[in-house]
Design a protein around this motif. Structure first.
Motif, PDB file in Angstrom:
ATOM      1  N   PRO B 214       0.828  -1.199   0.000  1.00 27.68           N
ATOM      2  CA  PRO B 214       0.000   0.000   0.000  1.00 27.68           C
ATOM      3  C   PRO B 214       0.869   1.259   0.000  1.00 27.68           C
ATOM      4  CG  PRO B 214      -0.259  -1.238   2.061  1.00 27.68           C
ATOM      5  CD  PRO B 214       0.610  -2.050   1.172  1.00 27.68           C
ATOM      6  N   PRO B 215       0.397   2.346  -0.627  1.00 28.47           N
ATOM      7  CA  PRO B 215       1.214   3.559  -0.775  1.00 28.47           C
ATOM      8  C   PRO B 215       1.809   4.037   0.534  1.00 28.47           C
ATOM      9  CG  PRO B 215      -0.849   3.786  -1.990  1.00 28.47           C
ATOM     10  CD  PRO B 215      -0.918   2.478  -1.279  1.00 28.47           C
ATOM     11  N   ILE B 216       1.043   3.968   1.607  1.00 26.89           N
ATOM     12  CA  ILE B 216       1.546   4.475   2.887  1.00 26.89           C
ATOM     13  C   ILE B 216       2.729   3.643   3.369  1.00 26.89           C
ATOM     14  CG2 ILE B 216      -0.230   3.166   4.175  1.00 26.89           C
ATOM     15  CD1 ILE B 216       0.584   6.578   5.356  1.00 26.89           C
ATOM     16  N   MET B 217       2.648   2.316   3.157  1.00 22.83           N
ATOM     17  CA  MET B 217       3.751   1.448   3.555  1.00 22.83           C
ATOM     18  C   MET B 217       4.988   1.747   2.709  1.00 22.83           C
ATOM     19  SD  MET B 217       4.314  -2.603   3.170  1.00 22.83           S
ATOM     20  CE  MET B 217       5.433  -2.403   1.793  1.00 22.83           C
ATOM     21  N   ILE B 218       4.768   1.873   1.394  1.00 24.61           N
ATOM     22  CA  ILE B 218       5.897   2.147   0.497  1.00 24.61           C
ATOM     23  C   ILE B 218       6.625   3.407   0.944  1.00 24.61           C
ATOM     24  CG2 ILE B 218       6.528   2.799  -1.859  1.00 24.61           C
ATOM     25  CD1 ILE B 218       4.684   0.839  -2.934  1.00 24.61           C
ATOM     26  N   ASN B 219       5.855   4.425   1.300  1.00 22.74           N
ATOM     27  CA  ASN B 219       6.473   5.677   1.712  1.00 22.74           C
ATOM     28  C   ASN B 219       7.385   5.487   2.914  1.00 22.74           C
ATOM     29  OD1 ASN B 219       5.892   7.837   0.009  1.00 22.74           O
ATOM     30  ND2 ASN B 219       3.753   7.830   0.678  1.00 22.74           N
ATOM     31  N   PHE B 220       6.881   4.755   3.917  1.00 21.23           N
ATOM     32  CA  PHE B 220       7.703   4.552   5.118  1.00 21.23           C
ATOM     33  C   PHE B 220       8.879   3.616   4.843  1.00 21.23           C
ATOM     34  CE2 PHE B 220       3.942   6.271   7.298  1.00 21.23           C
ATOM     35  CZ  PHE B 220       4.576   7.224   8.077  1.00 21.23           C
ATOM     36  N   VAL B 221       8.663   2.613   4.011  1.00 18.31           N
ATOM     37  CA  VAL B 221       9.770   1.709   3.673  1.00 18.31           C
ATOM     38  C   VAL B 221      10.876   2.492   2.971  1.00 18.31           C
ATOM     39  CG1 VAL B 221      10.436  -0.201   2.168  1.00 18.31           C
ATOM     40  CG2 VAL B 221       8.416  -0.414   3.611  1.00 18.31           C
ATOM     41  N   LEU B 222      10.480   3.389   2.061  1.00 18.86           N
ATOM     42  CA  LEU B 222      11.485   4.177   1.351  1.00 18.86           C
ATOM     43  C   LEU B 222      12.281   5.031   2.320  1.00 18.86           C
ATOM     44  CD1 LEU B 222       9.484   5.311  -1.817  1.00 18.86           C
ATOM     45  CD2 LEU B 222      11.358   3.666  -1.721  1.00 18.86           C
ATOM     46  N   GLN B 223      11.563   5.672   3.248  1.00 17.07           N
ATOM     47  CA  GLN B 223      12.254   6.497   4.244  1.00 17.07           C
ATOM     48  C   GLN B 223      13.260   5.650   5.028  1.00 17.07           C
ATOM     49  OE1 GLN B 223       9.489   8.537   6.847  1.00 17.07           O
ATOM     50  NE2 GLN B 223       8.318   9.292   5.086  1.00 17.07           N
ATOM     51  N   ASN B 224      12.811   4.459   5.429  1.00 17.34           N
ATOM     52  CA  ASN B 224      13.687   3.617   6.234  1.00 17.34           C
ATOM     53  C   ASN B 224      14.877   3.092   5.430  1.00 17.34           C
ATOM     54  OD1 ASN B 224      12.025   4.152   8.320  1.00 17.34           O
ATOM     55  ND2 ASN B 224      11.188   2.083   8.534  1.00 17.34           N
ATOM     56  N   LEU B 225      14.618   2.789   4.158  1.00 19.17           N
ATOM     57  CA  LEU B 225      15.736   2.321   3.323  1.00 19.17           C
ATOM     58  C   LEU B 225      16.775   3.426   3.193  1.00 19.17           C
ATOM     59  CD1 LEU B 225      13.819   0.352   0.563  1.00 19.17           C
ATOM     60  CD2 LEU B 225      15.423  -0.616   2.217  1.00 19.17           C
ATOM     61  N   LYS B 226      16.290   4.676   3.123  1.00 14.68           N
ATOM     62  CA  LYS B 226      17.241   5.790   3.054  1.00 14.68           C
ATOM     63  C   LYS B 226      18.033   5.873   4.359  1.00 14.68           C
ATOM     64  CE  LYS B 226      17.839   7.704  -0.029  1.00 14.68           C
ATOM     65  NZ  LYS B 226      18.678   7.131  -1.102  1.00 14.68           N
ATOM     66  N   LYS B 227      17.326   5.629   5.478  1.00 10.93           N
ATOM     67  CA  LYS B 227      18.018   5.641   6.774  1.00 10.93           C
ATOM     68  C   LYS B 227      19.087   4.557   6.819  1.00 10.93           C
ATOM     69  CE  LYS B 227      14.150   7.234   9.570  1.00 10.93           C
ATOM     70  NZ  LYS B 227      13.044   6.632  10.299  1.00 10.93           N
ATOM     71  N   LEU B 228      18.788   3.453   6.138  1.00 18.63           N
ATOM     72  CA  LEU B 228      19.741   2.335   6.118  1.00 18.63           C
ATOM     73  C   LEU B 228      20.825   2.536   5.066  1.00 18.63           C
ATOM     74  CD1 LEU B 228      17.092  -0.496   6.422  1.00 18.63           C
ATOM     75  CD2 LEU B 228      18.790   0.051   8.161  1.00 18.63           C
ATOM     76  N   ASN B 229      20.827   3.738   4.464  1.00 20.89           N
ATOM     77  CA  ASN B 229      21.846   4.112   3.481  1.00 20.89           C
ATOM     78  C   ASN B 229      21.776   3.344   2.170  1.00 20.89           C
ATOM     79  OD1 ASN B 229      23.012   6.099   5.095  1.00 20.89           O
ATOM     80  ND2 ASN B 229      24.129   4.520   6.245  1.00 20.89           N
ATOM     81  N   PHE B 230      20.580   2.887   1.808  1.00 22.00           N
ATOM     82  CA  PHE B 230      20.439   2.293   0.478  1.00 22.00           C
ATOM     83  C   PHE B 230      20.483   3.416  -0.559  1.00 22.00           C
ATOM     84  CE2 PHE B 230      19.152  -1.518   2.569  1.00 22.00           C
ATOM     85  CZ  PHE B 230      19.265  -2.536   1.626  1.00 22.00           C
ATOM     86  N   PRO B 231      21.373   3.300  -1.556  1.00 23.01           N
ATOM     87  CA  PRO B 231      21.359   4.313  -2.617  1.00 23.01           C
ATOM     88  C   PRO B 231      20.089   4.186  -3.463  1.00 23.01           C
ATOM     89  CG  PRO B 231      23.275   2.855  -2.812  1.00 23.01           C
ATOM     90  CD  PRO B 231      22.393   2.276  -1.760  1.00 23.01           C
ATOM     91  N   ASP B 232      19.682   5.291  -4.094  1.00 21.84           N
ATOM     92  CA  ASP B 232      18.431   5.327  -4.851  1.00 21.84           C
ATOM     93  C   ASP B 232      18.357   4.246  -5.923  1.00 21.84           C
ATOM     94  OD1 ASP B 232      17.727   7.449  -3.337  1.00 21.84           O
ATOM     95  OD2 ASP B 232      18.208   8.975  -4.855  1.00 21.84           O
ATOM     96  N   ASP B 233      19.502   3.957  -6.549  1.00 23.49           N
ATOM     97  CA  ASP B 233      19.444   3.010  -7.664  1.00 23.49           C
ATOM     98  C   ASP B 233      19.461   1.565  -7.194  1.00 23.49           C
ATOM     99  OD1 ASP B 233      22.002   3.094  -6.793  1.00 23.49           O
ATOM    100  OD2 ASP B 233      22.923   3.352  -8.772  1.00 23.49           O
ATOM    101  N   GLN B 234      19.493   1.337  -5.880  1.00 25.07           N
ATOM    102  CA  GLN B 234      19.388  -0.033  -5.370  1.00 25.07           C
ATOM    103  C   GLN B 234      18.006  -0.302  -4.778  1.00 25.07           C
ATOM    104  OE1 GLN B 234      23.890   0.146  -4.044  1.00 25.07           O
ATOM    105  NE2 GLN B 234      22.805  -1.450  -2.927  1.00 25.07           N
ATOM    106  N   ILE B 235      17.124   0.692  -4.901  1.00 27.53           N
ATOM    107  CA  ILE B 235      15.763   0.528  -4.391  1.00 27.53           C
ATOM    108  C   ILE B 235      14.820   0.427  -5.589  1.00 27.53           C
ATOM    109  CG2 ILE B 235      13.928   1.557  -3.005  1.00 27.53           C
ATOM    110  CD1 ILE B 235      16.100   3.138  -1.534  1.00 27.53           C
ATOM    111  N   TYR B 236      13.995  -0.598  -5.597  1.00 26.41           N
ATOM    112  CA  TYR B 236      13.039  -0.776  -6.699  1.00 26.41           C
ATOM    113  C   TYR B 236      11.619  -0.900  -6.153  1.00 26.41           C
ATOM    114  CZ  TYR B 236      16.591  -1.325 -10.259  1.00 26.41           C
ATOM    115  OH  TYR B 236      17.600  -1.084 -11.146  1.00 26.41           O
ATOM    116  N   THR B 237      10.682  -0.463  -6.952  1.00 26.48           N
ATOM    117  CA  THR B 237       9.292  -0.660  -6.568  1.00 26.48           C
ATOM    118  C   THR B 237       8.474  -0.868  -7.834  1.00 26.48           C
ATOM    119  OG1 THR B 237       7.448   0.203  -5.260  1.00 26.48           O
ATOM    120  CG2 THR B 237       8.678   1.795  -6.560  1.00 26.48           C
ATOM    121  N   THR B 238       7.252  -1.339  -7.676  1.00 27.31           N
ATOM    122  CA  THR B 238       6.380  -1.418  -8.851  1.00 27.31           C
ATOM    123  C   THR B 238       5.166  -0.536  -8.594  1.00 27.31           C
ATOM    124  OG1 THR B 238       4.942  -3.220  -8.180  1.00 27.31           O
ATOM    125  CG2 THR B 238       7.046  -3.825  -9.145  1.00 27.31           C
TER     126      THR B 238
END
Lengths: 143, 280, 327, 335
Positions: B214-238
């Protein structure tokens, strides 16, 4: 129109009066024209005026809505509400050029098997004169 | 062979089962094309979608929830929501449905060879993730660690429930499930998926994170992935949007200047972060 | 004649009140004879406010059109009133919305604008084509004065006003918290000359007339969207399951669409004529509505949008309603 | 070449085996319909209300037919060749813009057939409307882009410029009806065309718009512009470059079909998900999308703006939402 044109009539009958009236006509072996496609509804007040338009679109040559006599509605006022609605719908249909014989409304009680026969015979005879509905049935549209 | 872009292929439902129950239940369909030629020529990769439907009712874009490595059939997990999906839910084994596709781009599975994969899913969002999980599992030697993080509101709302215990047995693979609120006999995490992600604390090193839900989950997951220092090009979504044609003509599925049906549904965060409507 | 300065002063006073969210009025359009709905949120906006024979839009539509965005958690919903300028016909829309409880009386502040007739842009553009410069207009002694680029011109009112104004019985707002300008004389005829000519034709002729019109409908739904009485959260025209009316555009579906639209306004249409004004293919939609207005008036002695205490016509009945048509 | 006006009927009749579409009254307004009597043609007054896109991209078009319960799908390929007579240069240009959409990646089979089988006979626009702004959008009252033949009304006759092979074929069948145009005729036509171009008073320089739009995504102008929008489909349905469509199934008796029909991004159902979620929940987002699509996304994808300046959306918007006004607001907004 030719004598042998058999109109296709969609009839919305209220469960408590007209459907029972039609049933009585049947069990009493009263003969009446077989041109009806009966749709049982709980009350004439349930018949949305769009049902009528839709029936005409889908190939009906005429529509009959029948309910309890005023004052006898199982739900107290359903037929009164239907009466107002269809008084207007009838005029609107007529105004766009739908022959007024194509829309009919009647009050037939559960004990009026004979009246049912008269109503149906009248409607079917009228429609035989009016001929098939050609104004806006879907069938006429070239896909 | 049917090359007409709008003419669907007829397929037969081989098997169906419910993943979840309730008003918006999810039912899975295993289907096989009637035409042998279509069956043999069909190729898809994880991430892609297909237009499935019923003649006389319509079509819906549904993600293909099986990996091509599983066999010559297709699987769709469909939530009962609108006109078409309600009609689809009436189908049982032996019934016919229509399928055209596959549509959209794929997860870049070749690029990801040698990398660790972590999928973070929520609810029906696991459906597009399942093929990549199965794909990686089938070619385990070519990929690194596989971590599956998946949550739903309650344990009854989890899709593909029976598959995770098997999956966890695969070498270098771990499965972490979560539900929102405490339930009896629930051995796994209780809480929200983004929080579970923080607890797992995956390293961004050589790792691809894929999220869908769900969009709300994706938003928080993205924030957390950024906190975990995942670079943008290593994060994928559909992404998903309403679709009609599936081939970039009918116009409605755009998010910014991207057609989700052609340019997507798979996007890297590097690509999406500047697209204004991506997370609308 | 209306004093624009007074109008703007009133608007400024109104939007300065704590209980007013914004004011909906009209402003000069971007070219020629156009005007546009104007949402006045501050004193500066109020300076553009106008009221003239060119102010065709029925602004009551916007009372129900505004999307309700979710109130953020913890925040209080904005319950301030919306101030709205209404002509006579527009005021009837407000009343009818009140009758149907589409809006609440305490959520609107009505500024009544007595109206001597609104220009039909199509009629005027036929007389004065190719006008790009913005034109101002006003009523004066039964005429409509236009400041055209070529100079001032006076037109007899009945030559250029919309058809609805020729039959208008309520030029003065029937509901208002405050009124701008003086009440005007009722000039519209009570008859139905506008549709009588069509009524007297036979059924085939009437269908030939409507087939031709309905055939050109492109189903843009502007007639529905502009209608102040069409405010259902989900319209049956948009429903796909069941699809009352298919989305395919042809005589059958178009007729069903127009019948549905007209019938859903039975006993509700307040004759603002907006449907007909906005129709890009110029279907005389008012005829359908006027026919029902006539029937409603003759059969049930009812006029919608007059009395805020009235009951909706089709939600009630009288035991002795006419039923000559029933078998 | 020159075609005398009294020979127009013969010219149209000489086109063998093709259906001629031209601007004719349909109800109260002009649209492109098959010409049965050339006398019904109204090529000289204002542009048709419904653009000629309706011929190559009909509002409702059957895609395929099938019987209920059966699995045999019969695609409905359009057949027959058409000539569109009296097309305005702006509408012709719009068709070549729409081609981009229907011919990128996969060809749309229906549009492809209709488009390939139609020839466009244009008519230079000698008396532009007040809201015409074609000259700002890269066209003009006598622009030839997308046309096969361009006619210019010289009063008693048309100056006929053949622009493509298709145009040449059309003239071959009517060779006898045509006469040589003198250089004076050509000069006269040029004068008329230039006069028309000069008559277009609404102007804008749109070159900066595509670059500005992304920066104005969250700008308050969208709220303001869309406040009065009714959410109807006039601006999009009547736009010659709008091409969005919906696909639906319909059953009549035993026979069913899947058809497509114009759709509009101004309708809320356009993007409504089955879940009830709507990525463009209000008129603000929908208006913003319409402008962005025409002047930003389309440019990103196809390097051309999806607007030809025909002025229909300005003329017919019920509440005077004026695309030129929007563009000038976009142009003036501080970034």
């Amino acid at each position: 129109m030719s004598e042998n044109f058999e109109p296709n009539v969609v009839a919305f009958l209220c469960n408590w009066c007209s459907y029972a009236g039609a049933d009585l006509a049947g069990t009493s072996r009263i003969e009446y024209p077989p041109n009806l496609n009966v749709i049982r509804v709980m009350c004439s007040g349930r018949v949305n005026p769009m049902f009528v338009v839709n029936a005409l679109q889908q190939g009906a040559d005429g529509v009959l809505v029948s309910g309890c006599h005023p004052g006898d509605c199982h739900y107290m006022e359903g037929n009164f509400l239907a009466r107002r609605r269809f008084a207007l719908m009838r005029e609107l249909l007529n105004f766009v050029g739908v022959d007024e014989r194509r829309f009919n409304m009647s009050w037939v009680s559960a004990s009026e098997g004979a009246k049912w026969k008269d109503v149906v015979t009248g409607v079917v005879n009228n429609l035989q004169e009016a001929g098939p509905f050609t104004e806006f049935p879907r069938k006429k549209i070239d896909w | 062979m049917n090359t007409h872009p709008y003419k669907p292929n007829i397929a037969t439902v081989q098997d169906t089962w419910y993943e979840t129950f309730g008003d918006r239940c999810i039912k899975t369909f295993k289907v096989v094309f009637d035409d042998e030629e279509v069956r043999d020529n069909w190729t898809h990769l994880p991430g892609q979608c297909a237009m499935i439907g019923i003649l006389g009712t319509g079509e819906s874009m549904i993600s293909i929830s099986c990996s091509p490595t599983e066999g010559k059939f297709l699987r769709f997990s469909v939530m009962r929501a609108g006109k078409v999906t309600k009609a689809l839910h009436e189908l049982e084994a032996g019934d016919k449905m229509t399928v055209r596709g596959p549509y959209g781009n794929t997860f870049p599975v070749d690029e990801w060879k040698g990398k660790n994969i972590i999928t973070i899913g929520g609810g029906i969002g696991q459906a597009p993730l399942r093929p990549i999980i199965e794909y990686v599992r089938a070619k385990k030697s070519e990929y690194g660690d596989l971590t599956v993080v998946y949550g739903a509101r309650t344990s009854a709302d989890l899709c593909f429930k029976g598959e995770f215990s098997e999956l966890a047995k695969v070498e270098n693979t771990s499965c972490r499930l979560s539900i929102d609120a405490k339930e009896e006999d629930w051995p796994h995490y209780v809480g929200f998926v983004p929080a579970l992600l923080m607890e797992i604390n995956p390293s961004p090193e050589n790792t691809i994170a894929i999220t869908c839900g769900p969009p709300i989950m994706i938003n928080f997951v993205l924030q957390n992935l950024k906190k975990l220092n995942f670079p943008d090009d290593q994060i994928y979504t559909t992404l998903e949007n309403r679709m009609k044609c599936g081939i970039g003509k009918c116009g409605r599925c755009n998010a910014g200047n991207l057609y989700v049906c052609k340019d997507g549904p798979v996007f890297s965060y590097a690509m999406l972060k500047n697209v204004p409507e991506a997370f609308a | 004649m209306l004093d624009l300065d007074k109008l703007r002063a009133l608007a400024k006073e109104t939007i300065s009140r704590d209980d007013i969210k914004y004011l909906i009025g009209w402003r000069q359009g971007t070219y020629g004879f156009r005007t546009s709905p104007h949402f006045v949120g501050n004193l500066e906006d109020a300076e553009q406010l106008i009221f003239s024979p060119l102010c065709s839009s029925n602004l009551a539509t916007y009372l129900t059109l505004a999307e309700k965005r979710p109130v953020p958690r913890g925040a209080q919903p904005d319950t301030r009133r919306v101030a709205i300028m209404v002509k006579g016909c527009d005021s009837r829309a407000v009343v009818q919305q009140l009758v149907e409880q589409g809006i609440k009386r305490e959520s609107v502040y009505v500024i009544g604008c007595p109206c001597e007739g609104i220009i039909d842009r199509r009629k005027l553009e036929e007389k004065v084509p190719h006008t790009l410069e913005r034109v101002e207009a006003r009523w004066e002694n039964g005429k409509i004065i236009l400041d055209l680029p070529a100079g001032r011109a006076a037109f007899p009112r009945d030559e250029i006003v919309a058809g609805k104004c020729l039959t208008c019985r309520y030029p003065n707002p029937v509901i208002a918290d405050v009124t701008v300008g003086e009440d005007v004389e009722v000039r519209g005829s009570a008859g139905f000359e506008d549709i009588n000519w069509l009524e007297v034709k036979n059924a085939q002729e009437r269908w030939a007339f409507w087939r031709d019109k309905v055939n050109s409908c492109i189903r843009c739904y502007s007639c529905r969207n502009v209608c102040p009485m069409c405010y259902c959260a989900e319209c049956i025209l948009d429903k796909l399951n069941p699809a009352w009316i298919q989305r395919s555009v042809n005589v059958s579906e178009n007729t069903a669409f127009q019948l549905a639209r007209a019938f859903h306004l039975a006993g509700r249409c307040i004759e603002c004529g907006e449907c007909e004004r906005v129709c890009p293919v110029e279907i005389p939609l008012s005829h359908l509505n006027r026919k029902l207005v006539k029937e409603v008036s003759e059969q049930f002695a009812f006029t919608p949008g007059i009395d805020p205490e009235a009951k909706p016509l089709l939600a009630g009945y009288r035991p002795n309603d006419r039923e000559a048509f029933i078998l | 070449m020159k075609l005398s006006k009294d020979k127009l009927a013969d010219f149209l009749a000489a086109i063998p085996g093709k259906t001629v579409f031209g601007p004719q009254l349909s109800g109260e307004t002009l649209r492109f319909t098959p010409v049965t009597r050339p006398g019904n043609l109204c090529p000289t007054v204002n542009n048709a209300t419904v653009p000629p896109k309706s011929v190559v991209f009909p509002q409702t078009e059957t895609m395929f037919r099938f019987e209920q319960g059966a699995t045999d799908i019969r695609t409905a390929e359009p057949s027959g060749e058409t000539v569109l007579f009296g097309v305005r240069p702006c509408d012709a240009r719009a068709m070549s813009i729409v081609d981009n959409v229907f011919f990128w990646d996969v060809d749309d089979p229906y549009y492809l057939i209709r488009r390939t089988n139609s020839a466009l006979v244009g008519l230079a626009c000698l008396d532009p409307c007040v809201n015409c702004f074609c000259t700002s959008m890269g066209g003009g009252p006598a622009s030839t882009e997308g046309l096969d033949i361009l006619l210019t009304d010289l009063g008693e006759s048309y100056l006929l410029e053949v622009l493509t092979g298709k145009g040449e074929m059309l003239c071959q069948s009517a060779e006898k009806l045509l006469s040589q145009a003198s250089s004076a005729d050509k000069e006269a036509a040029k004068m008329l065309q230039e006069k028309a171009a000069a008559q277009i008073s609404r102007q804008i320089d749109p070159s900066g718009i595509p670059a500005r739009l992304p920066a104005l995504w969250e700008s308050p102008i969208w709220e303001k512009i869309s406040a009065s929008c009714l959410g109807c489909g006039i601006c999009t349905y009547l736009c010659p470059t709008c091409h969005c469509f919906d696909m639906q199934d319909e059953t009549e008796g035993e026979e069913s079909r899947r058809y497509r029909t114009w759709d509009s991004c101004m309708f809320s159902e356009y993007t409504l998900h089955a879940s009830g979620h709507n990525p463009r929940p209000t008129r603000r987002e929908r208006t913003r999308n319409r402008i962005n699509h025409k002047f930003s996304y389309f440019v990103d994808k196809f390097k051309v703006m999806a607007c030809v300046g025909c002025g229909r959306c300005i003329n017919l918007c019920p509440v005077n939402i004026d695309i030129l006004d929007i563009l000038s607001q976009v142009g003036e907004q501080a970034l």
